[in-house]
Enzyme design. Sequence first.
Site: not given
Ligand code: F6R
Length: 626
Positions: A522, A27, A75, A104-105, A621, A499, A506, A503, A2
Site C-alpha cells: 500500500h 542514564r 541528558w 533529575n526531573g 536509558k 521492534e 537507535e 533496534k 539524568c
Molecule cells: C529502546 C528503549 C526504549 C524504551 C522506552 C520505555 O530500546 O529502550 O524505547 O523501551 O523508553 O522505557 P521503559 O521500558 O523503561 O518504560
Amino acid sequence: MCGIIAYVGSKPAAPLLVEGLKRLEYRGYDSAGMAIVTDQGTRILKAVGRVSVLEDQANSAGDVVGRLGIAHTRWATHGGPTQVNAHPHTGTTADGHTVSVVHNGIIENHSTLRKYLAEKGHKFVSETDTEVLSALIAQLYHGDLEAAVQSALREIKGAYAIAVTCDREPHTLVCARKGSPLIIGIADQAYIVASDASAIVSHTTQVITLDDYQVAKLCAGPNDSNTAAGGPWSVDFKTTTIDNVPVPLEIQELELDLEQIELGSYPHYMLKEIMEQPEAIRDCLRGRIDMREARVVLGGLSARTRELVRAKRFVLTAQGTAYHAGLIGEYLIEDLARVPARCEYASEFRYRNPIIEDGTIITAISQSGETADTLAALREAKERGALALGAVNAVGSSIARETDAGVYLRVGPEIGVASTKAFVGQVAVLTLLALYIGRRKHLPELAVREYLAELDRLPAHIQRVLEQSDHINQCVQQYIDRNNWLFLGRGYNYPVALEGALKLKEISYIHAEGMPAAEMKHGPIALIDDGMPVVFIATKGSQYEKVLSNIAEARARGGRIIAVATEGDDTIHSHADSVFFVPAVPEPLQPLLTSIPLQLVAYHAAVLRGHDVDKPRNLAKSVTVE
Ligand code: F6R
C-alpha cells in the site's frame, strides 16, 4: 533522564562520585559535573561529554579533596549540553555561602520563579530549571539547609530527585524526591545517595527508599578534630516530609549483586544482556509455571483474580520497545484470554480524554518503571476507575508502586540503553498474564499444558538462537553500507518487525521501517530498490504462505531478503538470501524467539559501523520527562 550521586562520609568523596557516575552513565551522557564541599568552601568541576572527561579534570586538578560531594551525569532537557548548563548548579545565600544542587526531573514553574528571584537580585548564568531551584534554596537559607530545602520544595511544581549541599554545613547532605527515583545507601561511616542501586551496591546493600515529597538529612562528621582523616566518624540521618513532619523509613536489603551490573568479559552491556537472556527468562518464569495443575502462578495478581477474570477490556500502555511488547500483549490477551485489548502509546492515551468503562484494566509496561508518560497514563486511567496492573522490571519503581497489582519481569538490571532482555521479559510476562486469565475462562487444560511446556523449554530455545550470532554478523556485513532497511511481519510477528526496526535505528543510526507485511503493497513497496535489505519474519504458522507471497513481491523489486524462519523449513532458502532459524513453537510464543535474531542484527550493525553501542547518540536509558 539524568543520574545523580552524592556522598557524605569519612572517605574522600571525588573518586567515589566518579565511580558512581560511571555506573549511572547509561542514564545520560551529554555532560557531567560535581561539587566537593569542605570547611574552606565549594569546589565545582564540570565537563561536556562523558564522565571520563570529568574524571581527567579531577585527576589533573589534584586538589579536589573533601568528604562531602554531589555529582551528576546529564541528558539535556532545558538548555543544551554545555559546560554552563551542566550540574551542579549553585546559588549564593545572604551570608555569602554556596548552595549546590544536582537534579533529575523538571521544575515546571521555573519561569515564574526565575523572574521572582531575578528581581531579588539573583544573577542566573545558565538556562536550566535547576539553577532556579539552587537560587531558591539559597534565598530561603537561614542557617539550616534541611529547612531551606523543605521550604523551596513547597514552592516547586514538577518532578525532582535532588541532592543539595551548603558549604556553611560541610558535613550535611540533604536530598529529596518527587516523581524521580532516589535511594539512600547506608554504608560504613557514610551515606551514598543515587538515582539507582547500581551506583550503591559496591558500597552497601542497606538502603532506604524515599517516597514522593520526602526529604532526608544525612550527616557524617568526625567525632573530634583529630580523627578527621580516619575515623571513627559519627553518622546520623533523619527523614521528614517537605512540611517537616517526621517519617520513619525502614532500612531494606538491596536485591542486587555487583556481578549483575558488571560487564564481565563482554565488550558491551547490550551483548551481555542479549546473551544472558536464557538465564534472565529462566528467572522470569521461575515458580510461575505449575505443570502439575497446568496453571500459571502469579502471586502479585492473586488478590485480583476475580477482577481479571471478569475484565471487559484491557488497555496496555507503554513507550518505545515496551510499547512493542504491549502490542504483542494485545494479540495475546485477545487470542488466549479472549478479552478485547488495545495497546496505546502512553503519551497519546493520557491526553486524549480516554473512555474508561467499567471492567477496564490498564496495564503499564515498563523496564525502568519511571517513564514519565507511562506513569501519567497509568494515573489517568486509575483516576477514571480502571484497575491498574504493572509489568515492570525495576523493583520499587514509581510505576510498580502506583499499580494495584502487578508482575515483576525479574530479568535483572538492564544497563544497555537499547532494551533487549527486558523486552523478552515483558512479552513473557504478558504471555503468562493471558494464560492466567485464559485458563480460568475457556482455554482447555491440554492447550495450556502445551503452552506451559514450551515456555519451560524457552531458555534452551533462546540459547539455540543465540548460537547463530556469528552467522548473523556475517550476514549483516553484506548489507552494512545500506542506509535503508525494511522489517516485515504478520500477526504476532508484526510488532516484532516494529521492534527490529527500532533496534536497528537507535544504535546503528540506519533508517529502518517496520510494518505489517501486507501493508508494504500500500505504499512502502516503492522504497524497495536493487539491494535493499528486507527482513521478513517468516516462521511457520497460519500466515506463512501469505508471507512467502510478500517475500516474492519484495524480491521481484530487487530486495535482498533476510528471513527469520522455523527450524526444519527446508524450502525457505529458495525464497531468501539469508536465513536465521528459530525453534518451532506455537504462534503466540513466537515473538519470544523471533525478536532475538533482530537484536543481534542491530548489535552487529552498530559495532560494524563503529558506534558506541551502549551509549547511542541523543538517547538515555529511560525518559523521565514528557
Ligand atoms: C529502546 C528503549 C526504549 C524504551 C522506552 C520505555 O530500546 O529502550 O524505547 O523501551 O523508553 O522505557 P521503559 O521500558 O523503561 O518504560
